[in-house]
Design a protein around this motif. Structure first.
Motif, PDB file in Angstrom:
ATOM      1  N   ASN A 117       0.855  -1.174   0.000  1.00 48.28           N
ATOM      2  CA  ASN A 117       0.000   0.000   0.000  1.00 48.28           C
ATOM      3  C   ASN A 117       0.895   1.229   0.000  1.00 48.28           C
ATOM      4  O   ASN A 117       1.609   1.440   0.972  1.00 48.28           O
ATOM      5  N   PRO A 118       0.994   2.021  -1.024  1.00 44.48           N
ATOM      6  CA  PRO A 118       0.239   2.062  -2.274  1.00 44.48           C
ATOM      7  C   PRO A 118       0.687   0.981  -3.258  1.00 44.48           C
ATOM      8  O   PRO A 118       1.748   0.394  -3.101  1.00 44.48           O
ATOM      9  N   MET A 119      -0.148   0.758  -4.274  1.00 47.01           N
ATOM     10  CA  MET A 119       0.128  -0.296  -5.250  1.00 47.01           C
ATOM     11  C   MET A 119      -0.006   0.237  -6.670  1.00 47.01           C
ATOM     12  O   MET A 119      -0.736   1.197  -6.912  1.00 47.01           O
TER      13      MET A 119
ATOM     14  N   GLY B 272      -2.205   4.075  -9.990  1.00 49.04           N
ATOM     15  CA  GLY B 272      -1.981   3.528  -8.656  1.00 49.04           C
ATOM     16  C   GLY B 272      -3.187   3.663  -7.768  1.00 49.04           C
ATOM     17  O   GLY B 272      -4.111   4.428  -8.050  1.00 49.04           O
ATOM     18  N   LEU B 273      -3.188   2.884  -6.694  1.00 47.33           N
ATOM     19  CA  LEU B 273      -4.227   2.943  -5.658  1.00 47.33           C
ATOM     20  C   LEU B 273      -3.543   3.006  -4.305  1.00 47.33           C
ATOM     21  O   LEU B 273      -2.527   2.347  -4.077  1.00 47.33           O
TER      22      LEU B 273
ATOM     23  N   ARG C 200      -7.371   6.525  -2.480  1.00 51.54           N
ATOM     24  CA  ARG C 200      -6.860   7.564  -3.383  1.00 51.54           C
ATOM     25  C   ARG C 200      -6.468   6.909  -4.690  1.00 51.54           C
ATOM     26  O   ARG C 200      -5.669   5.985  -4.733  1.00 51.54           O
ATOM     27  N   TRP C 201      -7.089   7.353  -5.772  1.00 52.13           N
ATOM     28  CA  TRP C 201      -6.733   6.923  -7.120  1.00 52.13           C
ATOM     29  C   TRP C 201      -5.563   7.792  -7.541  1.00 52.13           C
ATOM     30  O   TRP C 201      -5.706   9.009  -7.673  1.00 52.13           O
ATOM     31  N   CYS C 202      -4.391   7.213  -7.743  1.00 50.49           N
ATOM     32  CA  CYS C 202      -3.175   7.970  -8.010  1.00 50.49           C
ATOM     33  C   CYS C 202      -2.937   8.119  -9.510  1.00 50.49           C
ATOM     34  O   CYS C 202      -3.051   7.145 -10.267  1.00 50.49           O
TER      35      CYS C 202
ATOM     36  N   SER D 216       3.903   5.822  -8.580  1.00 51.23           N
ATOM     37  CA  SER D 216       4.499   5.908  -7.246  1.00 51.23           C
ATOM     38  C   SER D 216       3.532   6.477  -6.207  1.00 51.23           C
ATOM     39  O   SER D 216       3.850   6.506  -5.030  1.00 51.23           O
ATOM     40  N   CYS D 217       2.372   6.928  -6.646  1.00 50.01           N
ATOM     41  CA  CYS D 217       1.356   7.541  -5.792  1.00 50.01           C
ATOM     42  C   CYS D 217       1.855   8.811  -5.103  1.00 50.01           C
ATOM     43  O   CYS D 217       1.382   9.166  -4.025  1.00 50.01           O
TER      44      CYS D 217
END
Length: 146
Positions: free
Chosen positions: A47-49, A139-140, A94-96, A100-101
């Motif tokens: 997390n994040p992915m 990313g998420l 959070r939708w990145c 790398s978010c």
């Protein structure tokens, strides 16, 4: 020839076919898997992915100090189940925009659960893809802080 064989073995042949069909399990096109019933089937993810690295059609588990949840990502929507949650903290998705978010003005944050509000432990949640956005996210990230 075939008629003679059917007359001779017809009764026992029909009985054999009936027995074979009655013992076979019924065929289903879709196998349903309940997240609550099979918690060990989820893949632990960081997390994040990065969305592109998530295997297609799997269930994933995120373990955070304030919550544990499992989710399914179909490319647009996130559906899941909260196993454990500290209700003092909210849960956000959070939708990145970047893999790398890192924070970006193009990110989109959605609340899964506010503090002291449902969904609580052992509850289902769903976050739909924002329809007004015309690009894809890479990313998420699940978090417990604003």
């Amino acid at each position: 020839m075939q008629i003679a064989l059917f007359r001779r073995f017809g009764g026992s042949f029909a009985l054999l076919i009936f027995a074979a069909l009655s013992l076979a399990p019924p065929a289903t096109a879709i196998e349903t898997v309940a997240l609550k019933k099979y918690p060990h089937l989820a893949l632990p993810v960081p997390n994040p992915m990065v969305v592109a690295k998530l295997p297609y059609g799997k269930t994933y588990q995120v373990t955070h100090p304030q919550f544990v949840l499992q989710f399914f990502f179909n490319g647009k929507n996130v559906m899941g189940f909260i196993f454990k949650r500290n209700t003092n903290y909210p849960i956000y998705l959070r939708w990145c925009f970047f893999k790398s978010c890192e924070p970006s003005p193009y990110d989109y944050k959605s609340a899964i659960a506010e503090s002291y509000s449902p969904p609580f432990d052992q509850n289902f949640f769903e976050v739909t893809f924002p329809p007004q956005i015309q690009y894809n996210f890479q990313g998420l990230e699940f978090s417990a802080w604003n």
